[in-house]
Design a protein around this motif. Structure first.
Motif, PDB file in Angstrom:
ATOM      1  N   LYS A  46       0.840  -1.199   0.000  1.00 16.24           N
ATOM      2  CA  LYS A  46       0.000   0.000   0.000  1.00 16.24           C
ATOM      3  C   LYS A  46       0.879   1.255   0.000  1.00 16.24           C
ATOM      4  N   ILE A  48       4.027   1.425  -1.095  1.00 21.05           N
ATOM      5  CA  ILE A  48       4.706   1.555  -2.393  1.00 21.05           C
ATOM      6  C   ILE A  48       3.749   2.193  -3.385  1.00 21.05           C
ATOM      7  N   TYR A  49       2.474   1.812  -3.272  1.00 18.29           N
ATOM      8  CA  TYR A  49       1.473   2.399  -4.159  1.00 18.29           C
ATOM      9  C   TYR A  49       1.410   3.911  -3.959  1.00 18.29           C
ATOM     10  N   GLY A  52       5.246   5.309  -4.605  1.00 18.96           N
ATOM     11  CA  GLY A  52       5.800   5.013  -5.918  1.00 18.96           C
ATOM     12  C   GLY A  52       4.815   5.173  -7.055  1.00 18.96           C
ATOM     13  N   SER A  53       3.804   4.302  -7.064  1.00 13.11           N
ATOM     14  CA  SER A  53       2.910   4.258  -8.222  1.00 13.11           C
ATOM     15  C   SER A  53       2.262   5.602  -8.496  1.00 13.11           C
TER      16      SER A  53
END
Lengths: 263, 259, 146
Positions: A46, A48-49, A52-53
């Motif tokens: 979650k 990283i989302y 990052g994303s």
């Protein structure tokens, strides 16, 4: 006079304490990454989302335009020396060594760092962090560790994306628009970019990822201890601003030191 | 009258200051097992601060906080965490995790602190939520709830591990009369069912006295006295007398005079 | 539904990121990922002034390897090169230090020989030519003239 000395002392003491808190914060956060029980994959994903994303589009845009302006400036400057064949390596080296890591770190600070700081700051003032502690759940383990892992994973990937998009942005302008030699662009790039350059960019991006999460999260976590009153919505907004400024400055300072160490 | 075996929490001579301001000036308080102790006092006197000391969130400058005879500031973190699993807390603004659904909020202590399987978690959480009349709100986020519902979710979360002792930090602040009565009803209902010791910080005087076994008044940084509600209202301590008169109005105080 | 979005988002992000990282390090950073076992060839030069580690090794203008180590050994320059496995170097080949353009980088040029025996791994190319120094050339020219 005595009053002045007293104030100065309090001022210095405050910043010494703040540095100390920050250090302790970093220590416990890192400790809780390596200490079992390990964080649930879902909570790391979650983060990283979030870090990052969701930053991908910003990175693509800034990367593309940074590369394009490098292509434009580089081409015009290098033409003066008849060295437009070196455009590829000029664009790639400046992106990989400096601009990629630094600019993507600054973008992530603005986008994700501020969000981290505000989120944790709100958790602090609405007693959510106290609630965690009362449930015997370590906030370092539960909130911080996933963010640190995500920051350390996301930043190098975002930087690599920035570099590659930037290189093709430079290619598009230098070769596509201004009519440089396509073969020379890539061959000069491949012969001049060494592993140490890519490695340096990678080290920088990992350090910046850590730095962003560290400073922004710690600022939010200690919002209630801020010198200028860290309460309520205003406290969170102040601390978020100062976290973004502090992080951006630290990125540039750290960039110099990493470069001087690795070069 | 209070024997040691019945005392679950003791604060002895707790001092705390922030900057130049000393808020707690030697707090002495005992919480009796199985009873409801209420801490009242004017705002800004450090009522919530006492709770935070008992929970180990803040370290006192001086003095001790004993939980079952152990100084919670002198023991290992692990032991403190063990104590904390026996404690439930309902925070002033419920302190729900706003990125999690109601269900996940209540399930969190179970998931993090027990080895219960997901189906067991579901069973316990559903039971606690239905005890609070919260069926059907499982997938809502705290921001979508009213103030009263948030408090109920907070109470459900505080009770999910069946704690021995539950702390309430201003449980009715920001709620209208009907909603605060509702919270009190849930408090009665759950205490009867789960038999926990309760410590309530409140300024909802006199209604709160109906819940109390003991009432403690904090003023000027010290606990003036800790008495049963009846004794409290008739206390001869001038500070308590003043407080009773100020908060309950003339009707109550004249009644007290007549008796 | 929400969970799928998070995981898909993270998946796509990590995939794109790794691709870019891979591109940078394999294509540009010369990291050999697939274990292409280059072999080591040594040579001794009287002078390698200007040659750097990582410099190219060429045969007929084609890059076939790079310089991996430069050291001093018995007052001679001792150079180790990593050569692509499919390239064979004859025992009588000549290694020389050349310059790309007038002020360009120094590189090692290998002139193929005629023998049927090849230089194996860890073996040495015997015949070498050193850096041609512009300064020396000029001095020589002037002396010979005078």
């Amino acid at each position: 006079m005595l009053n002045f000395v007293e104030k100065l002392g309090a001022y210095v003491l405050y910043y010494v304490n703040e540095a100390g808190r920050m250090g302790i914060f970093l220590f416990f956060s890192l400790l809780n990454i390596i200490k079992p029980p390990y964080n649930k994959i879902a909570s790391v994903l979650k983060q990283i989302y979030v870090i990052g994303s969701l930053s991908v589009f910003v990175i693509i845009f800034t990367g593309a335009f940074t590369g394009m302006v490098l292509g434009l400036q580089g081409y015009n400057t290098l033409t003066k020396f008849g060295a437009e064949g070196l455009l590829g390596s000029a664009v790639a080296l400046s992106l990989i060594r400096e601009l990629g890591p630094v600019l993507s770190a600054l973008m992530v600070t603005g986008r994700a760092g501020s969000a981290i700081c505000a989120e944790i700051g709100i958790m602090r003032i609405s007693e959510q962090i106290d609630a965690l502690e009362c449930m015997a759940i370590d906030p370092y383990k539960f909130i911080m560790a996933p963010k640190f892992i995500a920051g350390i994973i996301s930043m190098p990937l975002l930087t690599a994306l920035f570099d590659v998009i930037g290189i093709f942005g430079g290619y598009a302008v230098g070769v596509g628009l201004l009519g440089g030699n396509a073969g020379a662009f890539f061959s000069s790039m491949q012969s001049d970019v060494e592993f140490i350059d890519v490695y340096m960019g990678f080290v920088k991006s990992v350090c910046f990822g850590l730095l962003i999460v560290w400073l922004c999260a710690a600022k939010g976590y200690y919002v209630h201890l801020e010198r200028k009153g860290g309460f309520g919505a205003e406290g969170v907004s102040n601390v978020t601003t100062s976290a973004v400024v502090l992080t951006s400055v630290s990125i540039l300072v750290m960039d110099y030191f990493i470069t001087s160490m690795l070069i | 009258m209070k024997t040691d075996s019945e005392i679950i929490i003791t604060l002895s001579d707790v001092w705390k200051s922030f900057g130049t301001q000393t808020v707690l000036k030697g707090i002495n308080l005992s919480v009796i097992d199985g009873k409801t102790t209420i801490i009242v006092g004017p705002s800004g006197q450090g009522k919530s601060l006492i709770l935070k000391h008992i929970l180990g969130l803040i370290k006192p400058d001086r003095g001790q906080v004993l939980f079952e005879g152990k100084d919670i500031n002198a023991i290992q973190k692990k032991e403190l965490n063990e104590i904390r699993t026996k404690i439930g807390v309902l925070f002033q603004n419920a302190a729900l995790f706003d990125s999690m659904t109601v269900f996940d909020n209540v399930a969190l202590p179970l998931r993090e602190k027990t080895v219960a399987s997901e189906s067991e978690v579901r069973e316990v959480v559903d039971e606690k939520l239905s005890l609070m009349d919260l069926r059907g709100s499982n997938d809502k986020y705290p921001a979508q709830l009213s103030g009263g519902m948030k408090k109920r979710v907070g109470l459900a979360r505080a009770l999910v591990l069946n704690p021995r002792i539950v702390f309430f930090d201003e449980p009715t602040t920001g709620l209208d009369v009907a909603l605060s009565n509702e919270i009190y009803r849930f408090f009665f209902k759950t205490q009867e069912k789960l038999k926990y010791t309760a410590v309530i910080v409140s300024h909802d005087v006199p209604k709160i006295f109906k819940l109390a076994d003991y009432v403690a008044l904090i003023s000027d940084g010290v606990i003036q006295d800790c008495l049963s509600p009846e004794d409290f209202q008739m206390s001869s301590n001038p500070i308590i007398k003043n407080f009773v008169e100020a908060t309950m109005g003339t009707i109550y105080s004249s009644e007290a005079m007549e008796v | 539904m929400k969970k799928i979005t998070v995981e898909t988002g993270v998946g796509i992000f990590i995939l794109i990121g790794l691709l870019c990282l891979g591109y940078l390090s394999v294509k540009l950073g010369d990291v050999s990922l697939f274990g292409r076992k280059q072999y080591l060839v040594k040579a001794r030069f009287a002078n390698v002034s200007g040659l750097k580690e990582g410099a190219q090794v060429e045969i007929a203008g084609v890059i076939v390897g790079k310089v991996s180590k430069i050291d001093l050994d018995d007052y001679e320059a001792y150079v180790e090169m990593l050569i692509e496995p499919h390239v064979k170097i004859q025992e009588d080949a000549i290694a020389s230090i050349r310059t790309q353009g007038i002020i360009g980088d120094k590189y090692v040029k290998i002139k193929p020989g005629g023998e049927s025996e090849y230089v194996g791994a860890e073996e040495e190319i015997i015949e070498t030519e050193s850096t041609i120094e512009l300064e020396e050339l000029v001095t020589k020219y002037m002396f010979e003239k005078g």
